[in-house]
Design an enzyme around this catalytic site. Structure first.
Site, PDB file in Angstrom:
ATOM      1  NE  ARG A 101     -16.758 -22.010 -14.745  1.00  0.00           N
ATOM      2  CZ  ARG A 101     -15.696 -21.548 -15.409  1.00  0.00           C
ATOM      3  NH1 ARG A 101     -14.796 -20.816 -14.815  1.00  0.00           N
ATOM      4  NH2 ARG A 101     -15.548 -21.811 -16.692  1.00  0.00           N
ATOM      5  CG  ASN A 103      11.336  -4.319   0.812  1.00  0.00           C
ATOM      6  OD1 ASN A 103      11.764  -4.817   1.841  1.00  0.00           O
ATOM      7  ND2 ASN A 103      10.437  -4.922   0.047  1.00  0.00           N
ATOM      8  CB  SER A 119      12.687   2.429  -3.895  1.00  0.00           C
ATOM      9  OG  SER A 119      12.053   2.715  -2.665  1.00  0.00           O
ATOM     10  CD  GLU A 129     -22.822 -24.196 -13.572  1.00  0.00           C
ATOM     11  OE1 GLU A 129     -23.027 -23.662 -12.494  1.00  0.00           O
ATOM     12  OE2 GLU A 129     -23.684 -24.810 -14.205  1.00  0.00           O
ATOM     13  N   GLY A 151      15.116   1.242  -0.705  1.00  0.00           N
ATOM     14  CA  GLY A 151      14.954   2.005   0.535  1.00  0.00           C
ATOM     15  C   GLY A 151      13.529   1.903   1.052  1.00  0.00           C
ATOM     16  CB  CYS A 157     -14.492 -11.819 -19.210  1.00  0.00           C
ATOM     17  SG  CYS A 157     -13.218 -11.123 -18.150  1.00  0.00           S
ATOM     18  CG  MET A 173     -20.851 -14.552 -18.570  1.00  0.00           C
ATOM     19  SD  MET A 173     -22.164 -14.635 -17.338  1.00  0.00           S
ATOM     20  CE  MET A 173     -22.749 -16.296 -17.586  1.00  0.00           C
ATOM     21  CB  SER A 195     -23.412 -25.602 -17.903  1.00  0.00           C
ATOM     22  OG  SER A 195     -22.547 -25.473 -16.823  1.00  0.00           O
TER      23      SER A 195
HETATM   24  C1  LIG Z   1       1.260  -5.929  -4.765  1.00  0.00           C
HETATM   25  C2  LIG Z   1       2.458  -5.852  -3.864  1.00  0.00           C
HETATM   26  C3  LIG Z   1       3.193  -6.996  -3.626  1.00  0.00           C
HETATM   27  C4  LIG Z   1       4.295  -6.933  -2.771  1.00  0.00           C
HETATM   28  N1  LIG Z   1       5.002  -8.078  -2.537  1.00  0.00           N
HETATM   29  C5  LIG Z   1       6.060  -8.035  -1.706  1.00  0.00           C
HETATM   30  C6  LIG Z   1       6.807  -9.211  -1.415  1.00  0.00           C
HETATM   31  O1  LIG Z   1       6.498 -10.287  -1.916  1.00  0.00           O
HETATM   32  N2  LIG Z   1       7.849  -9.111  -0.565  1.00  0.00           N
HETATM   33  C7  LIG Z   1       8.214  -7.913   0.004  1.00  0.00           C
HETATM   34  O2  LIG Z   1       9.191  -7.893   0.747  1.00  0.00           O
HETATM   35  N3  LIG Z   1       7.538  -6.801  -0.254  1.00  0.00           N
HETATM   36  C8  LIG Z   1       6.476  -6.843  -1.077  1.00  0.00           C
HETATM   37  N4  LIG Z   1       5.759  -5.712  -1.319  1.00  0.00           N
HETATM   38  C9  LIG Z   1       6.172  -4.481  -0.641  1.00  0.00           C
HETATM   39  C10 LIG Z   1       7.075  -3.651  -1.519  1.00  0.00           C
HETATM   40  O3  LIG Z   1       8.278  -4.306  -1.740  1.00  0.00           O
HETATM   41  C11 LIG Z   1       7.336  -2.374  -0.785  1.00  0.00           C
HETATM   42  O4  LIG Z   1       6.103  -1.688  -0.679  1.00  0.00           O
HETATM   43  C12 LIG Z   1       8.296  -1.500  -1.546  1.00  0.00           C
HETATM   44  O5  LIG Z   1       9.561  -2.048  -1.600  1.00  0.00           O
HETATM   45  C13 LIG Z   1       8.339  -0.128  -0.931  1.00  0.00           C
HETATM   46  O6  LIG Z   1       9.054   0.702  -1.796  1.00  0.00           O
HETATM   47  P1  LIG Z   1       8.405   1.985  -2.468  1.00  0.00           P
HETATM   48  O7  LIG Z   1       9.476   2.658  -3.196  1.00  0.00           O
HETATM   49  O8  LIG Z   1       7.228   1.619  -3.257  1.00  0.00           O
HETATM   50  O9  LIG Z   1       7.960   2.727  -1.159  1.00  0.00           O
HETATM   51  P2  LIG Z   1       6.958   3.934  -1.001  1.00  0.00           P
HETATM   52  O10 LIG Z   1       5.555   3.437  -0.885  1.00  0.00           O
HETATM   53  O11 LIG Z   1       7.218   4.931  -2.036  1.00  0.00           O
HETATM   54  O12 LIG Z   1       7.443   4.421   0.421  1.00  0.00           O
HETATM   55  C14 LIG Z   1       7.296   3.563   1.513  1.00  0.00           C
HETATM   56  C15 LIG Z   1       7.814   4.180   2.805  1.00  0.00           C
HETATM   57  O13 LIG Z   1       9.217   4.190   2.790  1.00  0.00           O
HETATM   58  C16 LIG Z   1       9.716   5.493   3.090  1.00  0.00           C
HETATM   59  N5  LIG Z   1      10.904   5.673   2.273  1.00  0.00           N
HETATM   60  C17 LIG Z   1      11.060   5.320   0.983  1.00  0.00           C
HETATM   61  N6  LIG Z   1      12.312   5.574   0.588  1.00  0.00           N
HETATM   62  C18 LIG Z   1      12.942   6.113   1.630  1.00  0.00           C
HETATM   63  C19 LIG Z   1      14.252   6.588   1.821  1.00  0.00           C
HETATM   64  N7  LIG Z   1      15.155   6.550   0.858  1.00  0.00           N
HETATM   65  N8  LIG Z   1      14.568   7.090   3.028  1.00  0.00           N
HETATM   66  C20 LIG Z   1      13.652   7.145   4.029  1.00  0.00           C
HETATM   67  N9  LIG Z   1      12.395   6.697   3.888  1.00  0.00           N
HETATM   68  C21 LIG Z   1      12.054   6.189   2.708  1.00  0.00           C
HETATM   69  C22 LIG Z   1       8.609   6.442   2.726  1.00  0.00           C
HETATM   70  O14 LIG Z   1       8.660   7.596   3.516  1.00  0.00           O
HETATM   71  C23 LIG Z   1       7.377   5.628   3.023  1.00  0.00           C
HETATM   72  O15 LIG Z   1       7.011   5.763   4.366  1.00  0.00           O
HETATM   73  C24 LIG Z   1       4.664  -5.716  -2.162  1.00  0.00           C
HETATM   74  C25 LIG Z   1       3.913  -4.560  -2.415  1.00  0.00           C
HETATM   75  C26 LIG Z   1       2.813  -4.624  -3.244  1.00  0.00           C
HETATM   76  C27 LIG Z   1       2.002  -3.388  -3.493  1.00  0.00           C
HETATM   77  S1  FES Z   2     -10.118 -13.074 -19.731  1.00  0.00           S
HETATM   78 FE1  FES Z   2      -8.765 -12.850 -18.071  1.00  0.00          FE
HETATM   79  S2  FES Z   2     -10.071 -12.206 -16.479  1.00  0.00           S
HETATM   80 FE2  FES Z   2     -11.468 -12.673 -18.044  1.00  0.00          FE
END
Ligand SMILES: Cc1cc2nc3c(=O)[nH]c(=O)nc-3n(C[C@H](O)[C@H](O)[C@H](O)COP(=O)(O)OP(=O)(O)OC[C@H]3O[C@@H](n4cnc5c(N)ncnc54)[C@H](O)[C@@H]3O)c2cc1C
Ligand code: FES
Length: 1277
Positions: A860, A298, A294, A1209, A296, A60, A986, A1028
């Site tokens: 499907r 996480n 980042s 299908e 931090g 698609c 599609m 199909s």
């Molecule tokens: C699709 C997806 C999959 C994910 N899978 C996993 C996974 O498998 N395992 C897992 O553990 N996590 C997972 N995560 C979570 C991800 O690891 C955390 O969201 C990420 O590490 C947060 O970091 P950031 O920089 O994006 O934070 P931001 O979203 O930028 O900030 C998050 C929070 O942290 C605070 N903050 C950030 N840095 C600091 C700092 N230096 N000091 C004080 N406060 C701070 C901010 O104020 C905010 O409140 C996933 C997230 C997504 C969207």
């Molecule tokens: S080709 Fe990957 S979602 Fe359709």
């Protein structure tokens, strides 16, 4: 791809990122490259775009630009990647159409030969439809010699002016002022600290992977956002002999790279924590997430199931914090996480860096995780464990064990650790520890996330695994003398991961077929290149029409209630909001009808499910419409007694009519004559379509004579046209529906699309302006329904030799609150319940349960995957009951010779047997069965399983009138041809196949033939592209139209046989011969007479057989499909690359249905799973390590065009071979636990179900939750 110049290192960094999570404000001084920028059909396409397209990796096409950019970003950092690099780079990209195999095959051609077997790329030529040949002369789908080389010197250059600015300009504070938010980006640490002091509640946005989703999906708003990405101290790395200080702003990809380097450089005993973190980082999110998220972020996000926090805590890491009060250090220990999303930090604190200590001699650290999907999924449970021994002994000096996913935050198991500290590490100590752990971690049955017993079992299994790791280490160090028992070692060995070369076997066209004739050749999808360059136009890509409005739908929040009042006054006050559409605004019919269904377009006075469409807000922008929808207030009065589950519906006799029954022979009498009778049941959960392109439509009123032009993503434009006309009370001839392409549909874009298009049309009608409606993923999942969950109950009578004499099956589907196509689904369920088995006395009952859930719809397979799972489970139970292999029972009961189905349709199962024998042989079934038995004997906690599953699938619509199609072919004076037909494209390659048909019939190159769109004003009264049957029906119509034209041209050609096509066409024009023709196909008159219980409901059958082997980790329920072999009889393939793509894609969707995809509803009927983070479809990591597809040779089909067969299908059910292979492995595990006989394993066989069914000692230690004690988080619908 984002590229940034780094003044400190004077290098340019490239990384892939998710556009939806990347704030535009953060892109200052960054260069962004999109698929459109990489290459274009108008100029030159890039090697990455070419390879995914020519390797047939785009169906698609909706996911294709994402795939292209992930691969391109990888190549910018590694021009010659390894296969593992590619798998890592694509780990965060989802595709719903392909089985990922062709994408990998296209991209693996970038690997150095030594880094990849290259077995799936070949020599020869194929993109023009000529298949290549491998070394053995077998035809192959594409040829890598065609590919343009990757020339890194030709890549886009990073804009020099950005380097100049970064080098020369002194950074200054940036402030962006939005409607609701002020974005501030400081340049120094001092400024950051001041800002955080002034706005303590303002989030620090680094990767935005936590803040972004909470703003987008939970509606959080922040008046101020601080973006500290330019504060260099947040990226500092400082090494000390005790460990490493890592800047809190470092991305997780950077942290992973740093720790990987340290693991290689430092002595082994120092890198225990580093290695454990690397392991977790390898599975955390996808590449795009790790590239921006980042460290931090996480930590501070304090996710309950963070992968890193349990390890950081167990590894005694320390945080350096800075605020206006100065700097301080805080240890990450049992006190640090204080609740959901909360830590000990004060709002004004900034985490500056994280200290990760090196490990000491005699100290061991391990990390564990188990997630619903191996990659790119938040874990169900995570753990970090560290033990330190008194030097030279096995006496535990210190121990820390932290878990994620078993409470509101990362939790310490202090009491359990106390049981172990000071004691020798031996079986007795650990046995005490398991008991203590079970007491310490107890989750209430209503715990968010559910799966309570599984999560508790995982905590024990992880501790057991840690125990074995530690014992192995102690043995290596000579501290203990006993080896870990061989059969136990399996518990700590990973599941296999290495992708193997795959085979795609198909037949070459006859040698005498003209080279111009493309039928039977693996022609690339006709839009693949456009899809890869991002130039393909989907509905929402269409440019805005002047004055266009956006519509957002307001849905019911109650499962069953009277609507007391809809108060839109607040919404109408908001800026940009133009109107609110309710049922009162509908000028025509307020409900839609479709065979079997009658459904209110917008709720009139009562709502009957959460997610029912109540009204809609139209505004000048999407954002304003969303804001308006959020403040529409609907007052409800609950009606007691909503019904959600199938069991409740059975109890309350809540069914849609008619209920169906069919019987062959005399089942009741036959049970009396059988050696044994067994009764069982299986529940099969629903499945979200998860087409990549959500429901999308634009309605444009022309302003004259009530005309409307509708652009939409639908597989049934005629039904949308009719629905809109009825809703507006105007004739159909005023409404023209146009479908350029559909970004995936799978049955979900028929009835629901028409319903939404009607509401959009009412909005356009009322406002007199164009209105666009594109659903957010969450709304799409909530509103549009899914595949029907089914409960199958069976009673089966059989002889001791395995012959099944009688079976009585009852099917209950959960239809939801309206009938939609549910009765047709139930009928198809009953018509397929014999699968390939000649059960002389067979009875089936089918009931569509009326519940207060969103209305389920076509998907499907249309009920066939559900019915076949029940039947195959029944056959499997017979085998288990008799202690025989399932394949023996299957073979024994198959139809043989000319046969009659239970509805008296005649057929010849010869090709079924050919598929079966060929699959057994190609899969080397019997020798692998023996090898698996041997493996299982020597392995306690990893078990392998094998299953071979057959199908017989009826093609075409049982409702005979739907088996018709039409086409319209214009030849222009320059010889170019414009082809229109009634089917929609599609991803299934219908347009490509139609082009092939037209090319053969007109005897001109396919390149002269263009298909622009499907529209109701070129080909009227079309049937849905479904069942199909698209190629069969439209192919015949196209053929007829082309033959008419060719016949008209014959005299001219005869007159001048050496002339060219364009000369003949011009001549025909001059001779006033019509160069436009319609074609019509009056397909099979199929029927089913339910009173007489007989009919001819299908045109023919497709047969297929699939064999899958899995390896299961019995301690966690995790599994990997090691190998899958599929043999399909699909007659003579019109296009092997498209057909093999359909087979692989359907198999993968089936694998998702039967092993991973779970819709979860709350006890009050609210859908929990509303996006990719909660609902997991198969990703690259779920692809079988080896996926072989063979199209049965020497087959044909008198009932369809060019002897082909429909394939969209049928093969989906073959994904169940993985379910049954898992079940086979579970049997082996249960035998170790002394359990035998049939057992219940519902579908999908998710890790939790599999783990608990394996009944290891740890699974058995966990007491079952008492369902009466409290409401569960999710119910089984
Ligand atoms: C699709 C997806 C999959 C994910 N899978 C996993 C996974 O498998 N395992 C897992 O553990 N996590 C997972 N995560 C979570 C991800 O690891 C955390 O969201 C990420 O590490 C947060 O970091 P950031 O920089 O994006 O934070 P931001 O979203 O930028 O900030 C998050 C929070 O942290 C605070 N903050 C950030 N840095 C600091 C700092 N230096 N000091 C004080 N406060 C701070 C901010 O104020 C905010 O409140 C996933 C997230 C997504 C969207
Ligand atoms: S080709 Fe990957 S979602 Fe359709």
């Amino acid at each position: 791809m984002v590229s940034r110049y780094q003044p400190r290192t004077k290098t340019i960094m490239h990384f892939s990122a998710n556009a939806c999570l990347l704030p535009v404000c953060q892109l200052h001084l960054a260069a962004v490259t999109t698929a459109e920028g990489l290459g274009s059909c108008r100029t030159r396409i890039h090697a990455v775009q070419e390879r995914i397209a020519k390797a047939h990796g785009s169906q698609c096409g909706f996911c294709t630009p994402g795939m292209v950019m992930s691969m391109y970003a990888l190549l910018r950092t590694r021009p010659q990647p390894t296969l593992d690099d590619i798998i890592e780079a694509l780990g965060g990209n989802l595709c719903r159409c392909t089985g990922y195999r062709p994408i990998i095959d296209g991209f693996r051609t970038f690997c150095r030969a030594s880094d990849c077997c290259q077995a799936n790329s070949m020599e020869g030529c194929s993109a023009n439809g000529q298949s290549a040949n491998d070394k053995n002369g077998a035809p192959e789908l594409f040829c890598k010699d065609d590919f343009r080389p990757l020339d890194p010197t030709q890549e886009l250059i990073f804009p020099p002016e950005l380097i100049l600015i970064a080098e020369s300009q002194r950074p200054i504070t940036q402030t962006f002022q939005g409607e609701q938010t002020t974005w501030v980006s400081p340049v120094s640490l001092e400024e950051l600290v001041q800002l955080k002091g002034r706005y303590p509640e303002a989030p620090l946005v680094l990767g935005n992977t936590n803040v972004g989703p909470s703003m987008k999906f939970k509606g959080s708003r922040h008046p101020v956002i601080i973006c500290p990405t330019r504060v260099s101290e947040l990226y500092d790395i400082t090494h000390t002999p005790q460990g490493v200080w890592v800047g809190a702003g470092c991305t997780l990809s950077a942290v992973k790279a740093l720790l990987e380097k340290l693991v290689l450089e430092l002595p082994l005993d120092q890198v225990e924590t580093f290695s454990a973190l690397v392991q977790q980082l390898g599975h955390l999110g996808g590449w795009q997430i790790r590239n921006v998220a980042s460290l931090g972020g996480n930590i501070v996000s304090a996710y309950p199931n963070s992968d890193l926090n349990p390890v950081l805590c167990a590894g005694r890491c320390v945080l350096r914090i800075i605020s206006q009060g100065g700097e301080r250090e805080i240890p990450m220990n049992e006190n640090f996480f204080t609740g959901f999303g909360k830590t000990l930090l004060n709002p004004e604190d900034v985490v500056l860096s994280v200290f990760i200590p090196v490990s000491e001699k005699g100290e061991f650290v391990r990390a564990f995780r188990q997630a619903p999907r191996k990659e790119n999924a938040l874990a169900t449970v995570t753990a970090g464990m560290r033990v330190r021994f008194r030097p030279g002994t096995c006496m535990v000096e210190d121990l820390s064990i932290f878990y994620g996913g078993v409470g509101p935050c990362t939790v310490a198991t202090t009491k359990t650790c106390q049981h172990i500290i000071g004691r020798p590490w031996n079986e007795e100590t650990l046995n005490d520890a398991y008991t203590a752990l079970l007491q310490e971690i107890s989750l209430p049955p209503s715990a968010p996330g559910g799966k309570v017993e599984f999560r508790r079992a995982l905590t024990l299994s992880f501790l057991f695994k840690f125990n074995l790791h530690v014992l192995q280490k102690l043995r290596e160090m000579g501290i203990i003398l006993e080896d870990v028992q061989g059969e136990m070692v399996s518990a700590i060995q990973g599941l296999p991961e290495q992708l193997q070369p795959c085979v795609q076997e198909f037949q070459e066209v006859p040698q005498d077929q003209p080279s111009l004739d493309p039928v039977g050749r693996p022609l690339m999808h006709r839009s693949a290149i456009n899809q890869a360059t991002g130039e393909a136009v989907y509905c929402d890509d269409m440019a805005k029409v002047q004055g266009e409005l956006f519509m957002v739908i307001v849905t019911s929040t109650r499962a069953r209630a009277n609507i007391i009042k809809i108060d839109d006054s607040e919404a109408l006050k908001l800026p940009g909001v133009v109107d609110v559409i309710t049922t009162r605004d509908i000028p025509g019919k307020k409900f839609l009808s479709f065979p079997g269904m009658e459904e209110e377009v917008l709720a009139v006075s009562e709502v009957t499910c959460v997610g029912q469409m109540v009204c809609a807000v139209v505004a000048d922008t999407k954002e304003h419409a969303k804001q308006g929808a959020a403040v529409v207030k609907v007052d409800y009065e609950d009606i007691p007694g909503p019904v959600f589950t199938i069991e409740e519906a059975i109890e309350k006799h809540s069914f849609f009519e008619p209920q169906r029954m069919i019987e062959r022979g005399n089942v009741t009498e036959a049970f009396e004559k059988t050696d044994q009778v067994f009764e069982g049941e299986i529940h099969l959960g629903g499945q979200e379509h998860f087409y990549m392109e959500t429901q999308s439509m634009i309605v444009v009123p022309s302003g004259e004579e009530k005309e409307l032009k509708v652009y939409l993503s639908s597989q049934h434009p005629t039904y949308a046209q009719e629905s809109i006309a009825e809703t507006l009370g105007i004739p159909s001839n005023r409404v023209s529906c146009h479908v350029k392409r559909v970004g995936g549909a799978f049955g979900g874009k028929v009835t629901k699309t028409a319903m939404m298009a009607s509401i959009t049309a009412v909005a356009a009608w009322k406002t007199g302006r164009a209105v666009r409606c594109v659903l957010e993923r969450g709304d799409d999942m909530l509103i549009t329904g899914a595949r029907h969950p089914v409960l199958g109950k069976y009673k089966v009578g059989f002889m001791n030799d395995g012959k099944i004499i009688a079976a009585d099956l009852q099917y209950y589907s959960n239809a939801g609150h309206t009938a939609d196509e549910s009765i047709l689904v139930i009928e198809k369920i009953l018509l397929h319940m014999d699968n390939v088995y000649n059960i002389p006395n067979l009875r089936g009952w089918g009931m569509a349960c009326k519940t207060n859930l969103p209305s389920n719809t076509a998907f499907r397979g249309f009920g066939v995957p559900q019915t076949l799972l029940v039947v195959e489970n029944m056959v499997n139970d017979v085998a288990i009951k008799l202690g025989r292999t399932a394949e023996e029972i299957r073979e024994k009961n198959m139809y043989k010779g000319q046969s009659l189905t239970h509805y008296k349709m005649e057929f010849d199962p010869q090709n079924l047997h050919r598929c079966w024998d060929e699959c057994l042989e190609k899969a080397t079934y019997h020798s692998r069965r023996a090898a698996i038995t041997k493996f299982n004997e020597g392995s306690r906690y990893k078990k392998k399983g094998l299953a071979i599953i057959p199908i017989k699938y009826g093609i075409a619509f049982t409702e005979g009138f739907l088996n018709q199609a039409a086409a319209l072919v214009h030849i222009y004076k320059d010889g170019s041809v414009l082809l229109s037909h009634g089917g929609t494209e599609m991803g299934q390659g219908l347009h490509t196949k139609m082009q092939q048909v037209a090319s053969r019939e007109l005897r001109i190159p396919a390149s002269l033939i263009h298909i622009s769109e499907t529209s109701t004003n070129t080909v009227p009264n079309t049937c849905p592209s479904a069942a199909s049957f698209g190629t069969d029906a439209n192919g015949m119509a196209v053929k007829e139209a082309c033959q008419k034209l060719r016949r008209r041209l014959e005299p001219i050609i005869k007159e001048n046989p050496k002339g060219t096509w364009s000369s003949w066409i011009m001549k025909a024009f001059l001779q006033k011969i019509s160069l436009s023709a319609t074609g019509f196909y009056r397909g099979h008159d199929l029927y089913m007479n339910w009173e007489k219980q007989e009919g001819q409901p299908y045109a023919y059958f497709v047969y297929g057989v699939c064999c899958s082997e899995v390896e299961v980790d019995c301690l966690t329920g995790d599994y990997r499909t090691l190998r899958t072999d599929i043999v399909v009889d699909m007659g003579k393939s019109i296009n092997p690359s498209i057909d093999i793509g359909q087979i692989e894609g359907a198999f993968t969707q089936g694998l998702g249905l039967f092993t991973m995809e779970e819709l979860k509803f709350s006890p009050s009927g609210v859908l929990h799973t509303r996006g990719p983070s909660q609902y997991k479809i198969p990703a690259l990591c779920d692809m079988p390590l080896q996926l072989n597809v063979h199209l049965l040779a020497g087959s044909g089909n008198a009932h369809a065009i060019y002897s082909s067969k429909g394939i969209g299908e049928p093969v989906l059910f073959l994904g169940s071979s993985v379910f049954f292979a898992i079940k086979d492995a579970v049997v082996a595990s249960r035998q170790e636990a002394g359990l035998s006989g049939p057992f219940r394993l519902d579908s999908p066989a998710t890790p939790d179900r599999t783990c608990l069914a394996c009944a290891t000692r740890f699974a058995q230690m966990v007491p079952a939750s008492d369902p009466e004690s409290s409401q569960p988080w999710a119910i089984h619908v």
